[in-house]
Design an enzyme around this catalytic site. Structure first.
Site, PDB file in Angstrom:
ATOM      1  N   ALA B 117      -5.617 -12.538  12.097  1.00  0.00           N
ATOM      2  CA  ALA B 117      -5.354 -11.106  12.241  1.00  0.00           C
ATOM      3  C   ALA B 117      -4.327 -10.873  13.324  1.00  0.00           C
ATOM      4  CB  ALA B 117      -6.651 -10.392  12.589  1.00  0.00           C
ATOM      5  N   HIS B 452     -50.315 -30.085  29.528  1.00  0.00           N
ATOM      6  CA  HIS B 452     -50.281 -31.404  30.152  1.00  0.00           C
ATOM      7  C   HIS B 452     -50.401 -32.476  29.079  1.00  0.00           C
ATOM      8  CE1 HIS B 452     -50.819 -34.423  33.236  1.00  0.00           C
ATOM      9  NE2 HIS B 452     -51.820 -34.917  32.516  1.00  0.00           N
TER      10      HIS B 452
HETATM   11  C1  LIG Z   1     -16.671 -29.904  23.021  1.00  0.00           C
HETATM   12  C2  LIG Z   1     -17.302 -28.581  23.331  1.00  0.00           C
HETATM   13  C3  LIG Z   1     -18.655 -28.504  23.558  1.00  0.00           C
HETATM   14  C4  LIG Z   1     -19.249 -27.298  23.841  1.00  0.00           C
HETATM   15  N1  LIG Z   1     -20.593 -27.275  24.049  1.00  0.00           N
HETATM   16  C5  LIG Z   1     -21.205 -26.109  24.308  1.00  0.00           C
HETATM   17  C6  LIG Z   1     -22.598 -26.062  24.484  1.00  0.00           C
HETATM   18  O1  LIG Z   1     -23.290 -27.048  24.399  1.00  0.00           O
HETATM   19  N2  LIG Z   1     -23.175 -24.863  24.728  1.00  0.00           N
HETATM   20  C7  LIG Z   1     -22.431 -23.722  24.823  1.00  0.00           C
HETATM   21  O2  LIG Z   1     -22.993 -22.670  25.049  1.00  0.00           O
HETATM   22  N3  LIG Z   1     -21.110 -23.733  24.670  1.00  0.00           N
HETATM   23  C8  LIG Z   1     -20.476 -24.910  24.405  1.00  0.00           C
HETATM   24  N4  LIG Z   1     -19.127 -24.925  24.228  1.00  0.00           N
HETATM   25  C9  LIG Z   1     -18.390 -23.667  24.391  1.00  0.00           C
HETATM   26  C10 LIG Z   1     -18.509 -22.802  23.147  1.00  0.00           C
HETATM   27  O3  LIG Z   1     -17.990 -23.499  22.055  1.00  0.00           O
HETATM   28  C11 LIG Z   1     -17.778 -21.500  23.338  1.00  0.00           C
HETATM   29  O4  LIG Z   1     -18.207 -20.872  24.510  1.00  0.00           O
HETATM   30  C12 LIG Z   1     -18.005 -20.554  22.179  1.00  0.00           C
HETATM   31  O5  LIG Z   1     -17.573 -21.131  20.985  1.00  0.00           O
HETATM   32  C13 LIG Z   1     -17.267 -19.251  22.407  1.00  0.00           C
HETATM   33  O6  LIG Z   1     -17.465 -18.399  21.330  1.00  0.00           O
HETATM   34  P1  LIG Z   1     -16.460 -17.257  20.950  1.00  0.00           P
HETATM   35  O7  LIG Z   1     -17.138 -16.441  19.929  1.00  0.00           O
HETATM   36  O8  LIG Z   1     -15.984 -16.588  22.166  1.00  0.00           O
HETATM   37  O9  LIG Z   1     -15.169 -17.939  20.332  1.00  0.00           O
HETATM   38  P2  LIG Z   1     -14.861 -19.267  19.529  1.00  0.00           P
HETATM   39  O10 LIG Z   1     -16.066 -20.016  19.193  1.00  0.00           O
HETATM   40  O11 LIG Z   1     -13.801 -19.935  20.300  1.00  0.00           O
HETATM   41  O12 LIG Z   1     -14.305 -18.690  18.176  1.00  0.00           O
HETATM   42  C14 LIG Z   1     -13.135 -17.950  18.117  1.00  0.00           C
HETATM   43  C15 LIG Z   1     -12.658 -17.961  16.689  1.00  0.00           C
HETATM   44  O13 LIG Z   1     -11.615 -17.006  16.560  1.00  0.00           O
HETATM   45  C16 LIG Z   1     -10.610 -17.535  15.746  1.00  0.00           C
HETATM   46  N5  LIG Z   1      -9.369 -16.817  15.997  1.00  0.00           N
HETATM   47  C17 LIG Z   1      -8.550 -16.906  17.083  1.00  0.00           C
HETATM   48  N6  LIG Z   1      -7.516 -16.064  16.960  1.00  0.00           N
HETATM   49  C18 LIG Z   1      -7.665 -15.404  15.771  1.00  0.00           C
HETATM   50  C19 LIG Z   1      -6.931 -14.408  15.070  1.00  0.00           C
HETATM   51  N7  LIG Z   1      -5.812 -13.896  15.566  1.00  0.00           N
HETATM   52  N8  LIG Z   1      -7.380 -13.971  13.885  1.00  0.00           N
HETATM   53  C20 LIG Z   1      -8.529 -14.455  13.356  1.00  0.00           C
HETATM   54  N9  LIG Z   1      -9.270 -15.410  13.976  1.00  0.00           N
HETATM   55  C21 LIG Z   1      -8.847 -15.878  15.172  1.00  0.00           C
HETATM   56  C22 LIG Z   1     -10.583 -18.982  16.136  1.00  0.00           C
HETATM   57  O14 LIG Z   1      -9.955 -19.751  15.140  1.00  0.00           O
HETATM   58  C23 LIG Z   1     -12.071 -19.282  16.253  1.00  0.00           C
HETATM   59  O15 LIG Z   1     -12.611 -19.675  15.039  1.00  0.00           O
HETATM   60  C24 LIG Z   1     -18.493 -26.128  23.922  1.00  0.00           C
HETATM   61  C25 LIG Z   1     -17.118 -26.185  23.697  1.00  0.00           C
HETATM   62  C26 LIG Z   1     -16.523 -27.386  23.409  1.00  0.00           C
HETATM   63  C27 LIG Z   1     -15.063 -27.417  23.168  1.00  0.00           C
END
Ligand SMILES: Cc1cc2nc3c(=O)[nH]c(=O)nc-3n(C[C@H](O)[C@H](O)[C@H](O)COP(=O)(O)OP(=O)(O)OC[C@H]3O[C@@H](n4cnc5c(N)ncnc54)[C@H](O)[C@@H]3O)c2cc1C
Lengths: 589, 479
Positions: B117, B452
């Site tokens: 988007a 426990h």
């Molecule tokens: C290796 C790894 C391990 C992790 N482990 C943990 C854990 O154990 N516990 C935990 O709480 N967190 C963990 N995290 C962090 C967690 O993944 C993020 O905090 C979480 O995914 C954030 O969610 P969000 O909804 O903000 O965005 P995201 O999950 O980052 O999703 C954003 C989405 O928006 C999409 N997007 C971006 N721009 C656009 C656009 N212009 N139009 C349409 N779509 C778009 C992206 O493609 C993506 O799919 C981990 C992260 C990594 C990398």
């Protein structure tokens, strides 16, 4: 001299490896303070001291195997030897004299380099020194960037002369040979002169910019807090950057970063769960209330931080919120009532009237009290001016006589007041600002598109003001009838509150009693009131001679906030002339 | 709320924040469009974050335990690793969960648009669909949930598959002989642990003086000690100055005070692969965002108020893109709060505790106040610690290195924070979060009967330690 020996560590634990010493000769230890970390084959334990005093000699070193009962160190000026030793399960206040737990280094990482130095007290001493000389900053120099980094290339300047900088706000990006770092200011003020340019190599200590009168900076916290923000190298980088960002954005209160960290540049958070730093949450300490209670408070519009919890530990319950909200409401209600009452009643203490003779005290409740409050408020809020005029009603008197039987037929009485109603309604159409109200809060004038005129009636209950609606749409006879009915109702105590509401203007006629003029009080929230006095025959100079004319004295009080004196004079003149040319009215009526 | 429920809203980004928001909005009766480039909702968390990493960490733990079983009289042969199978199992987990989210979207009648988007204005989006088609859609409100991506260090950029970020590492293309992990934060340590368990010699480089910077040191210590055994090297106070592609490997040059002092701290070394895990950057560079009133802060986070509303009244933002902590559960809670705010409820994002969990072995978890923070704020607290060496359950698991601590307000005896290190700490911390959120007193925790023998007893017992009455610890009376 007192010795501290390794206490019993637990069942079947005879010895352990000393992984970390938290003291050095010269350190001050107090009982309960952790002095070393010991790795046994079960776990790593923190061993608290059972003695207090200044460490004199240490008999062990990191890496040694230590047995229960072995002497660890000796103290001078020892005091408060504890009766029995404690093991790892400690309850320690977090502000120990020595190194706090969080400042400890993981075992296995290099020990604090210079062995005989005193890691425990050094930071404290350093801090004390810094505290002793708060610097007054009028310039900003490149701070230390980290170990072994003495310079960097200025890739981006974020300020210019005139820019307002505040402490913690990033002012430039510097590329060192390690990474690009963002450098936050340690000073606040307005930038006077920028001494560097993009592309230049900048050394630690070099002046970056000067301020127009800098603010004093508390050096102790500044140093750690304003350590350069490493934002691309290190897992924590983004976190650091985040902190800088929210500081710069002024979203949350600043917080000193750990002064006791081994390196000044490590105010970092792998997963910083300092809620004050989470976007959108301002930094207030966690409130002792369950989530649903906090939401409830929000829903009813109560700032939960104002509520005192009655539960254990000050915990706030839903009932506490309700009680608080109730108290707020009743306080507001009292406050709403208070000013008029205060305005009327608040007066210097009364003398003892009985000293000079017999008195009788009678309750002032009811109409009298309402009148008192209402008039006092009107008098207090409205800057009153009264305009006087006279109307020649000689001709009108004839008209009145002509209409009188008609009115009587209809069950009314053709009075001057009834005619005045008609006159005023016509005048209010021409001068709409007299048919208005002031909304001070909204800073607006409310012009009413209807004309409802109240007529003050003298009853034995006191002053009542029945309101005649849509006066402009009724003829004089109708008005006379309605006025008679309402006045009777008022005197008979049958008038309803609704019948006394919604007025846009008021007429008060004291002519039946006498007088040559008076200053009526505007019936708030209206903005004007017309007073009529007793009309009498007076000699008027007409066409070169005195003629007897019937003259009606008019007194118009008005709200000077909305109405100018000249307008009031014009309005009253218009009314006087309307009285004088009843022909006009009969045409309209 | 009846007048607001017919709102038409768009959620940009299908991560945990985005889908939580979209689903709640649909439940409240709004018309919802969810836009994300992937086939199904899930975002970073499900496709290349929390979920795949946890699947692999589960396997890593099994491998580690199979080694430890020798001490218990059970000996396994060295594991044979079928990488393709492991990969497809991990991918199966991801598919199952993301597919499930796809079904949940359909059931809720959320319109899922696969694409990207961009903003035309505050209420209009141009969506470029994955199939190439374009669509311009208007909404009453738009929620930005575009998440974050791995931060890139310019000096560590090499055009070779040997250089990986977390996404690359989770792809598990091979089991390299050696791996350099740059950054000792939770992602680096979790993925490093996976590779170490699979047989890779792992070296971690951390610029600061300890792993998991910011976490209380006493929580990190037991993990550090275990990782020292698992990893080939943990280089603290060290940075990677340069990397060089040598064809057969990547030569990394180290810098730092200790570099070169011993063989374990070399000046340079060649690795088969390098994982750069130095943090994450918010995805706030959304095309057309400048056509709205949305403000982006200097660090790239979209600025929001407590209702998650941006400076543009029609636009809300949630999750990683609005700030730390970048965690899935924070994103979800924010997503739900934003939707409730849009629906006209008087809400705010104002938790007292957000849990953080590092899923290494042992796990490290904490919530609420930390000791580090208390020191920074000069707050007086009392800390009650319960070492797991005194926990029956920990002993039966042969994992006595753990520790549970409570941070307690000395005046009110209220639990302000909880820190746990040890196996299962991530599960245990939930009780801590509840205690902090409910403003529990240490006495409440101590008087709550815990089963426990479980590790959860350590929470209760640390509260008892506070009162000096822990059953499993002898603590002589003071004075
Ligand atoms: C290796 C790894 C391990 C992790 N482990 C943990 C854990 O154990 N516990 C935990 O709480 N967190 C963990 N995290 C962090 C967690 O993944 C993020 O905090 C979480 O995914 C954030 O969610 P969000 O909804 O903000 O965005 P995201 O999950 O980052 O999703 C954003 C989405 O928006 C999409 N997007 C971006 N721009 C656009 C656009 N212009 N139009 C349409 N779509 C778009 C992206 O493609 C993506 O799919 C981990 C992260 C990594 C990398």
């Amino acid at each position: 001299m007192i010795e501290f020996k390794l206490p019993e560590l637990g069942e079947n634990i005879e010895q352990g490896d000393l992984v970390r010493l938290m003291i050095a000769p010269g350190s001050t230890v107090s009982a309960g303070q952790s002095v070393m970390e010991l790795e046994t084959d079960k776990a790593v334990l923190e061993v608290p001291s059972s003695v207090s005093g200044t460490v004199q000699q240490i008999h062990v070193k990191e890496g040694d195997k230590i047995k229960v009962g072995q002497v660890i160190f000796t103290v001078e000026n020892g005091a408060g030897v504890r009766s029995a030793p404690e093991i790892a399960a400690t309850v320690a206040p977090t502000e120990p004299v020595g190194p706090p737990v969080a400042a400890s280094q993981p075992a296995g990482s290099p020990a604090p380099s210079s062995a005989p130095s005193t890691p425990a007290s050094a930071p404290a001493v350093e801090r004390a020194e810094r505290r002793a000389q708060p610097q007054v900053a009028s310039e900003f120099k490149l701070p230390e960037l980290g170990e072994n980094i003495s310079q960097g290339d200025l890739v981006r300047l974020m300020i210019a002369p005139g820019t307002k900088v505040s402490e913690g706000q990033p002012v430039m990006e510097l590329e060192t040979d390690k990474a690009v770092v963002e450098v936050p200011s340690s000073v606040s003020g307005v930038v006077k002169e920028v001494k560097v340019k993009e592309g230049e190599k900048i050394k630690v200590g070099q002046v970056i910019f000067t301020l127009e009168g800098g603010a004093p900076v508390q050096a102790e916290t500044t140093r750690a807090r304003n350590a350069p923000v490493e934002h691309v190298s290190g897992q924590h980088g983004a976190r650091l950057a985040f902190q800088a960002a929210i500081r710069a954005e002024g979203k949350t209160e600043e917080q000193a970063l750990p002064p006791d960290q081994p390196r000044p540049a490590s105010p970092v958070f792998s997963m910083p769960l300092q809620l004050g730093k989470v976007a959108g949450t301002e930094h207030r300490q966690a409130i002792p209330a369950a989530p649903h209670v906090r939401r409830f408070a929000r829903e009813v519009g109560v700032d939960i931080y104002e509520v005192k919890g009655t539960g254990p530990g000050g915990r706030i319950s839903e009932d506490d919120i309700k009680a608080y909200a109730k108290a707020l409401l009743s306080a507001a209600a009292t406050a709403a009532q208070a000013p008029p009452r205060a305005g009327y009643f608040a007066q210097p203490q009364l003398p003892d009237f009985a000293k000079w003779g017999k008195v009788e005290r009678v309750s002032m409740r009811g109409v009298r009290r309402k009148t008192a409050e209402h008039l006092a408020e009107a008098w207090n809020t409205i800057p009153h001016v009264t305009q006087h005029d006279r109307a020649d009603i000689t001709e009108l008197e004839q008209l009145r006589a002509r209409f009188a039987p008609k009115a009587e037929e209809a069950g009314g009485k053709m009075t001057v007041t009834a005619i005045a109603l008609k006159v005023c309604a016509a005048a209010l159409k021409v001068f709409p600002q007299f048919n208005a109200s002031i909304d001070i809060e909204k800073e607006e004038i409310v012009y009413k598109q209807y004309i409802n005129i109240g007529v003050a009636a003298d009853t034995d209950r006191g002053l009542l003001v029945p309101v005649i609606r849509d006066v402009d749409k009724k003829n004089i006879v109708e008005l006379a009838v309605e006025l008679s009915q309402l006045s009777k109702k008022a005197r008979d105590k049958k008038i309803t509150p609704e019948e006394m509401q919604g007025g846009t203007f008021t007429i008060t006629n004291l002519g039946g009693i006498g007088g040559v003029g008076f200053t009526p009080i505007v019936n708030h929230p209206e903005v004007a009131i017309l007073g009529l006095s007793r009309s009498r025959m007076e000699p008027e100079w007409i066409n070169g001679k005195f003629e007897p004319r019937l003259i009606l004295p008019l007194s118009l009080s008005y709200d000077h906030r909305l109405i100018d004196g000249a307008d009031a004079a014009r309005f009253l003149r218009w009314i006087a002339e309307a009285f004088e040319q009843p022909f006009l009215l009969s045409v309209q009526g | 709320m009846s007048e607001t429920t017919n709102l038409n809203i768009a959620v940009v980004g299908g991560g945990p924040g985005g889908y939580a928001a979209a689903f709640l909005a649909a439940d409240l009766g709004m018309t919802v469009t969810l836009i994300d480039p992937e086939v199904n909702p899930g975002g970073v968390c499900l496709y290349r974050g929390c979920i795949p990493s946890k699947a692999l960490l589960h396997v890593a733990k099994l491998v580690e335990e199979s080694h430890q079983a020798k001490d218990w009289g059970i000996e396994f042969a060295a594991p044979k690793i079928n990488l393709a199978r492991l990969r497809s199992w991990k991918e199966g987990v991801v598919k199952k969960l993301t597919g499930g989210l796809g079904i949940l979207s359909k059931q809720r009648k959320v319109r899922y648009v696969q694409g990207r988007a961009e903003f035309e204005n505050s209420t209009t989006l141009r969506v470029t669909k994955t199939d190439g088609a374009e669509e311009v859609l208007s909404f009453d409100r738009i929620i930005i949930a575009t998440g974050s991506r791995p931060a890139i260090v310019p000096s560590l950029k090499l055009d070779t598959p040997r250089m990986m970020d977390s996404t690359g590492a989770l792809n598990l293309e091979d089991i390299p002989g050696s791996l350099l992990v740059v950054g000792g934060g939770y992602i680096g340590l979790e993925l490093g642990s996976v590779y170490a368990a699979l047989g890779t010699r792992v070296t971690v480089v951390e610029m600061l003086s300890g792993l998991l910077p910011g976490a209380d040191r006493d929580l990190v210590l037991p993990l550090h000690k275990r990782l020292e055994k698992m990893f080939e090297g943990i280089l603290l106070n060290t940075t990677v100055a340069a990397v060089q592609d040598e064809g057969t490997g990547i030569r990394a040059t180290f810098e730092g005070a200790d570099v070169g002092v011993s063989e374990a701290k070399p000046h340079e070394k060649v690795f088969d692969r390098v994982l750069v895990s130095v943090g994450r950057k918010p995805n706030s560079e959304i095309a057309g965002l400048e056509k709205t009133q949305v403000q982006v802060g200097q660090r790239g986070f979209i600025q929001v108020n407590k209702q998650l509303q941006t400076d543009d009244l029609a636009v809300y933002a949630i999750g990683d893109v609005v700030g730390e902590p970048m965690l899935a559960h924070k994103a979800m809670h924010e997503g739900r709060t934003a939707v409730e705010a849009i629906a006209g409820h008087k809400v705010a994002f104002e938790p007292n505790a957000i849990p953080a969990v590092v899923f290494t072995d042992p796990e490290v978890a904490w919530c609420g106040l930390t000791e580090t923070q208390a020191q920074n704020e000069n707050r007086e607290i009392k800390v009650a610690k319960f070492p797991w060496a005194a926990s029956g359950r920990a002993i039966t698991l042969d994992r006595p290195e753990g520790m549970t601590k409570l941070l307690i307000d000395p005046q009110t005896e209220r639990v302000l924070g909880v820190g746990i290190v040890g196996v299962g700490a991530g599960e245990l911390i939930a009780e801590g979060v509840l205690a902090v959120e409910m403003a529990a007193l240490a006495r409440d925790v101590a008087m709550t009967i815990h089963p426990h023998p479980t590790l959860s007893e350590t929470v209760m017992e640390s509260a008892e330690v506070f009162f000096g009455t822990s059953t499993d610890i002898y603590r002589p009376k003071r004075g």
